[in-house]
Design a protein around this motif. Structure first.
Motif, PDB file in Angstrom:
ATOM      1  N   GLY A   1       0.816  -1.207   0.000  1.00 10.40           N
ATOM      2  CA  GLY A   1       0.000   0.000   0.000  1.00 10.40           C
ATOM      3  C   GLY A   1       0.851   1.260   0.000  1.00 10.40           C
ATOM      4  O   GLY A   1       0.526   2.246  -0.677  1.00 10.40           O
ATOM      5  N   PHE A   2       1.937   1.234   0.752  1.00  4.86           N
ATOM      6  CA  PHE A   2       2.840   2.384   0.803  1.00  4.86           C
ATOM      7  C   PHE A   2       3.406   2.676  -0.586  1.00  4.86           C
ATOM      8  O   PHE A   2       3.421   3.836  -1.030  1.00  4.86           O
ATOM      9  CB  PHE A   2       3.967   2.107   1.800  1.00  4.86           C
ATOM     10  CG  PHE A   2       4.881   3.284   2.028  1.00  4.86           C
ATOM     11  CD1 PHE A   2       4.605   4.201   3.027  1.00  4.86           C
ATOM     12  CD2 PHE A   2       6.011   3.470   1.240  1.00  4.86           C
ATOM     13  CE1 PHE A   2       5.440   5.290   3.241  1.00  4.86           C
ATOM     14  CE2 PHE A   2       6.843   4.556   1.446  1.00  4.86           C
ATOM     15  CZ  PHE A   2       6.561   5.462   2.447  1.00  4.86           C
ATOM     16  N   LEU A   3       3.867   1.644  -1.286  1.00  4.45           N
ATOM     17  CA  LEU A   3       4.395   1.831  -2.638  1.00  4.45           C
ATOM     18  C   LEU A   3       3.317   2.350  -3.587  1.00  4.45           C
ATOM     19  O   LEU A   3       3.584   3.188  -4.455  1.00  4.45           O
ATOM     20  CB  LEU A   3       4.964   0.509  -3.152  1.00  4.45           C
ATOM     21  CG  LEU A   3       6.260   0.041  -2.486  1.00  4.45           C
ATOM     22  CD1 LEU A   3       6.602  -1.380  -2.934  1.00  4.45           C
ATOM     23  CD2 LEU A   3       7.406   0.989  -2.838  1.00  4.45           C
ATOM     24  N   TRP A   4       2.111   1.861  -3.418  1.00  3.30           N
ATOM     25  CA  TRP A   4       0.989   2.316  -4.231  1.00  3.30           C
ATOM     26  C   TRP A   4       0.757   3.816  -4.012  1.00  3.30           C
ATOM     27  O   TRP A   4       0.478   4.575  -4.946  1.00  3.30           O
ATOM     28  CB  TRP A   4      -0.251   1.516  -3.866  1.00  3.30           C
ATOM     29  CG  TRP A   4      -1.418   1.664  -4.796  1.00  3.30           C
ATOM     30  CD1 TRP A   4      -1.509   2.470  -5.904  1.00  3.30           C
ATOM     31  CD2 TRP A   4      -2.679   1.004  -4.680  1.00  3.30           C
ATOM     32  NE1 TRP A   4      -2.734   2.349  -6.479  1.00  3.30           N
ATOM     33  CE2 TRP A   4      -3.487   1.457  -5.749  1.00  3.30           C
ATOM     34  CE3 TRP A   4      -3.200   0.083  -3.773  1.00  3.30           C
ATOM     35  CZ2 TRP A   4      -4.784   1.024  -5.928  1.00  3.30           C
ATOM     36  CZ3 TRP A   4      -4.495  -0.355  -3.961  1.00  3.30           C
ATOM     37  CH2 TRP A   4      -5.278   0.110  -5.032  1.00  3.30           C
ATOM     38  N   GLY A   5       0.883   4.266  -2.764  1.00  2.48           N
ATOM     39  CA  GLY A   5       0.729   5.683  -2.457  1.00  2.48           C
ATOM     40  C   GLY A   5       1.797   6.537  -3.123  1.00  2.48           C
ATOM     41  O   GLY A   5       1.527   7.671  -3.545  1.00  2.48           O
ATOM     42  N   ILE A   6       3.017   6.018  -3.209  1.00  2.00           N
ATOM     43  CA  ILE A   6       4.076   6.746  -3.904  1.00  2.00           C
ATOM     44  C   ILE A   6       3.733   6.897  -5.387  1.00  2.00           C
ATOM     45  O   ILE A   6       3.899   7.971  -5.984  1.00  2.00           O
ATOM     46  CB  ILE A   6       5.434   6.019  -3.736  1.00  2.00           C
ATOM     47  CG1 ILE A   6       5.869   6.065  -2.274  1.00  2.00           C
ATOM     48  CG2 ILE A   6       6.500   6.653  -4.626  1.00  2.00           C
ATOM     49  CD1 ILE A   6       7.090   5.230  -1.976  1.00  2.00           C
ATOM     50  N   VAL A   7       3.220   5.817  -5.981  1.00  2.00           N
ATOM     51  CA  VAL A   7       2.795   5.883  -7.384  1.00  2.00           C
ATOM     52  C   VAL A   7       1.676   6.905  -7.547  1.00  2.00           C
ATOM     53  O   VAL A   7       1.658   7.688  -8.515  1.00  2.00           O
ATOM     54  CB  VAL A   7       2.344   4.494  -7.882  1.00  2.00           C
ATOM     55  CG1 VAL A   7       1.735   4.594  -9.272  1.00  2.00           C
ATOM     56  CG2 VAL A   7       3.517   3.523  -7.872  1.00  2.00           C
ATOM     57  N   ASP A   8       0.729   6.935  -6.607  1.00  2.00           N
ATOM     58  CA  ASP A   8      -0.322   7.954  -6.640  1.00  2.00           C
ATOM     59  C   ASP A   8       0.277   9.351  -6.631  1.00  2.00           C
ATOM     60  O   ASP A   8      -0.199  10.247  -7.344  1.00  2.00           O
ATOM     61  CB  ASP A   8      -1.250   7.797  -5.438  1.00  2.00           C
ATOM     62  CG  ASP A   8      -2.245   6.656  -5.601  1.00  2.00           C
ATOM     63  OD1 ASP A   8      -2.711   6.431  -6.729  1.00  2.00           O
ATOM     64  OD2 ASP A   8      -2.549   5.989  -4.600  1.00  2.00           O
ATOM     65  N   GLY A   9       1.295   9.545  -5.796  1.00  4.64           N
ATOM     66  CA  GLY A   9       1.933  10.849  -5.727  1.00  4.64           C
ATOM     67  C   GLY A   9       2.605  11.223  -7.044  1.00  4.64           C
ATOM     68  O   GLY A   9       2.488  12.361  -7.513  1.00  4.64           O
ATOM     69  N   ILE A  10       3.295  10.275  -7.635  1.00  2.00           N
ATOM     70  CA  ILE A  10       3.968  10.535  -8.911  1.00  2.00           C
ATOM     71  C   ILE A  10       2.952  10.915  -9.990  1.00  2.00           C
ATOM     72  O   ILE A  10       3.189  11.801 -10.820  1.00  2.00           O
ATOM     73  CB  ILE A  10       4.776   9.295  -9.344  1.00  2.00           C
ATOM     74  CG1 ILE A  10       5.945   9.063  -8.371  1.00  2.00           C
ATOM     75  CG2 ILE A  10       5.293   9.446 -10.770  1.00  2.00           C
ATOM     76  CD1 ILE A  10       6.664   7.753  -8.582  1.00  2.00           C
ATOM     77  N   LYS A  11       1.794  10.255  -9.955  1.00  2.00           N
ATOM     78  CA  LYS A  11       0.763  10.509 -10.964  1.00  2.00           C
ATOM     79  C   LYS A  11      -0.203  11.620 -10.576  1.00  2.00           C
ATOM     80  O   LYS A  11      -1.124  11.928 -11.319  1.00  2.00           O
ATOM     81  CB  LYS A  11      -0.018   9.221 -11.231  1.00  2.00           C
ATOM     82  CG  LYS A  11       0.830   8.123 -11.874  1.00  2.00           C
ATOM     83  CD  LYS A  11      -0.010   6.913 -12.226  1.00  2.00           C
ATOM     84  CE  LYS A  11       0.820   5.872 -12.959  1.00  2.00           C
ATOM     85  NZ  LYS A  11       0.009   4.680 -13.343  1.00  2.00           N
ATOM     86  N   GLY A  12      -0.007  12.208  -9.382  1.00  2.00           N
ATOM     87  CA  GLY A  12      -0.864  13.301  -8.951  1.00  2.00           C
ATOM     88  C   GLY A  12      -2.276  12.892  -8.630  1.00  2.00           C
ATOM     89  O   GLY A  12      -3.233  13.618  -8.925  1.00  2.00           O
ATOM     90  N   ARG A  13      -2.447  11.727  -7.995  1.00  2.00           N
ATOM     91  CA  ARG A  13      -3.783  11.183  -7.740  1.00  2.00           C
ATOM     92  C   ARG A  13      -4.234  11.427  -6.294  1.00  2.00           C
ATOM     93  O   ARG A  13      -4.712  10.523  -5.624  1.00  2.00           O
ATOM     94  CB  ARG A  13      -3.797   9.686  -8.019  1.00  2.00           C
ATOM     95  CG  ARG A  13      -3.576   9.326  -9.471  1.00  2.00           C
ATOM     96  CD  ARG A  13      -3.516   7.822  -9.621  1.00  2.00           C
ATOM     97  NE  ARG A  13      -3.436   7.414 -11.014  1.00  2.00           N
ATOM     98  CZ  ARG A  13      -3.266   6.159 -11.413  1.00  2.00           C
ATOM     99  NH1 ARG A  13      -3.165   5.191 -10.511  1.00  2.00           N
ATOM    100  NH2 ARG A  13      -3.198   5.855 -12.694  1.00  2.00           N
ATOM    101  N   GLN A  14      -4.120  12.643  -5.815  1.00  2.00           N
ATOM    102  CA  GLN A  14      -4.468  12.903  -4.421  1.00  2.00           C
ATOM    103  C   GLN A  14      -5.917  12.551  -4.120  1.00  2.00           C
ATOM    104  O   GLN A  14      -6.228  12.009  -3.067  1.00  2.00           O
ATOM    105  CB  GLN A  14      -4.228  14.379  -4.087  1.00  2.00           C
ATOM    106  CG  GLN A  14      -4.596  14.712  -2.641  1.00  2.00           C
ATOM    107  CD  GLN A  14      -4.193  16.106  -2.260  1.00  2.00           C
ATOM    108  OE1 GLN A  14      -3.479  16.785  -2.979  1.00  2.00           O
ATOM    109  NE2 GLN A  14      -4.666  16.555  -1.118  1.00  2.00           N
ATOM    110  N   GLY A  15      -6.828  12.848  -5.021  1.00  2.00           N
ATOM    111  CA  GLY A  15      -8.239  12.564  -4.775  1.00  2.00           C
ATOM    112  C   GLY A  15      -8.506  11.093  -4.547  1.00  2.00           C
ATOM    113  O   GLY A  15      -9.342  10.711  -3.732  1.00  2.00           O
ATOM    114  N   GLN A  16      -7.763  10.222  -5.248  1.00  2.00           N
ATOM    115  CA  GLN A  16      -7.979   8.787  -5.084  1.00  2.00           C
ATOM    116  C   GLN A  16      -7.451   8.303  -3.747  1.00  2.00           C
ATOM    117  O   GLN A  16      -7.948   7.345  -3.179  1.00  2.00           O
ATOM    118  CB  GLN A  16      -7.300   8.027  -6.219  1.00  2.00           C
ATOM    119  CG  GLN A  16      -7.949   8.268  -7.581  1.00  2.00           C
ATOM    120  CD  GLN A  16      -7.359   7.386  -8.654  1.00  2.00           C
ATOM    121  OE1 GLN A  16      -6.941   6.280  -8.373  1.00  2.00           O
ATOM    122  NE2 GLN A  16      -7.330   7.878  -9.871  1.00  2.00           N
TER     123      GLN A  16
END
Length: 300
Positions: free
Chosen positions: A282-297
């Motif tokens: 989950g932590f790694l997934w959150g980093i990917v979200d950050g890279i892609k700018g997916r704060q809302g998700q």
């Protein structure tokens, strides 16, 4: 080893060590401020409040600050009022930034009055009647110590299939006592953090060469780590990703690697490995979200 690596990297690649809290010196006679963040789970919250009500420490020497998320609830306020006859309690409904534990911790911190700040989780239980008395005495005895870290043990009241893999002396907000001055020097917590704001704080605490005392004479119980899904760890990963503009790059990358290091454990059969591995994923997934700018998700 960890302290040595962090401090040497910081010397080569320095950055601002201040968090987001502006904390003033203590005034008045309050010695200890117990700051508890919660939302719902009032049955659990009663456990730590009964623990505090049973303390042998003078009532005029400590305070209990109850910070309820999402603007507070009628039930949360009523519970606080029900303990007012046996505890010096203050109810503080969170005003904004709901769901962000860094902001919530700071919100209680800046309204505290004590010279010692004891952060507690709503599902923590103190195991001694003289817990606060011992905290006061230990800080008076060890004047060079910035933080007291009690011994934590797993409680099983809500856990099927007993297991225990706590680090008994992790410097966590579930039960750690700070001198007010160290929180003032380091500016408390990073307010954008959804969870594990205490892990980030420990990084700056270590770099600043502050001192912690681990003590087996102070004991508390707290439920062991459960990771039923990756939602929280994903949000935590996103929070750490956003430190890229506050930390120097080498320290930031080291922190990301350290927090994600358990991800491969998902491949092992034991429950401990699965829980830790799921958090790492989950932590790694959150980093990917950050890279892609997916704060809302992350926060939705």
């Amino acid at each position: 080893m960890r302290r040595c690596i962090l401090q040497n990297l910081f010397r080569l690649f320095p950055f601002e060590l201040k968090g987001d809290a502006v904390l003033t010196p203590a005034t008045g006679d309050t010695r200890i401020s117990c700051v508890i963040n919660f939302y719902g789970r009032l049955d659990l919250l009663q456990g730590i409040l009964f623990s505090l009500a049973d303390q042998d420490y003078p009532r005029d020497r400590f305070e209990v600050l109850l910070v309820e998320d999402r603007g507070g609830t009628v039930a949360g306020r009523k519970l606080s009022e029900s303990f007012a006859s046996c505890l010096p309690v203050r109810y503080l409904p969170l005003d904004r930034h709901f769901g962000k534990m860094g902001y919530a911790r700071n919100y209680g911190l800046v309204q505290s009055q004590g010279k010692i700040i004891l952060f507690l989780d709503d599902d923590t239980v103190l195991l001694q009647r003289d817990f606060l008395t011992q905290i006061d005495a230990l800080f008076a005895e060890h004047r060079d110590i910035d933080v007291l870290v009690p011994h934590g043990q797993a409680s099983y009241t809500l856990v099927a299939g007993h297991y225990d893999f706590h680090d008994p002396y992790f410097m966590t907000s579930r039960c750690t006592a700070y001198r007010r001055e160290v929180l003032q020097d380091l500016g408390g917590f990073m307010e954008s953090f959804v969870g594990q704001e205490d892990v980030e704080f420990v990084t700056r605490f270590t770099i600043a060469n502050k001192k912690a005392l681990q003590t087996a004479t102070l004991r508390y119980a707290h439920p062991p780590l459960l990771v039923p899904n990756t939602r929280k760890s994903r949000a935590v990963g996103f929070s750490f990703y956003n430190l890229r503009n506050r930390y120097s790059w080498p320290v930031w990358l080291l922190l990301l690697c350290n927090c994600a290091r358990h991800a491969p454990l998902i491949l092992f059969p034991s429950r401990r490995c699965r829980e830790q591995g799921r958090f790492g994923i989950g932590f790694l997934w959150g980093i990917v979200d950050g890279i892609k700018g997916r704060q809302g998700q992350v926060y939705g």
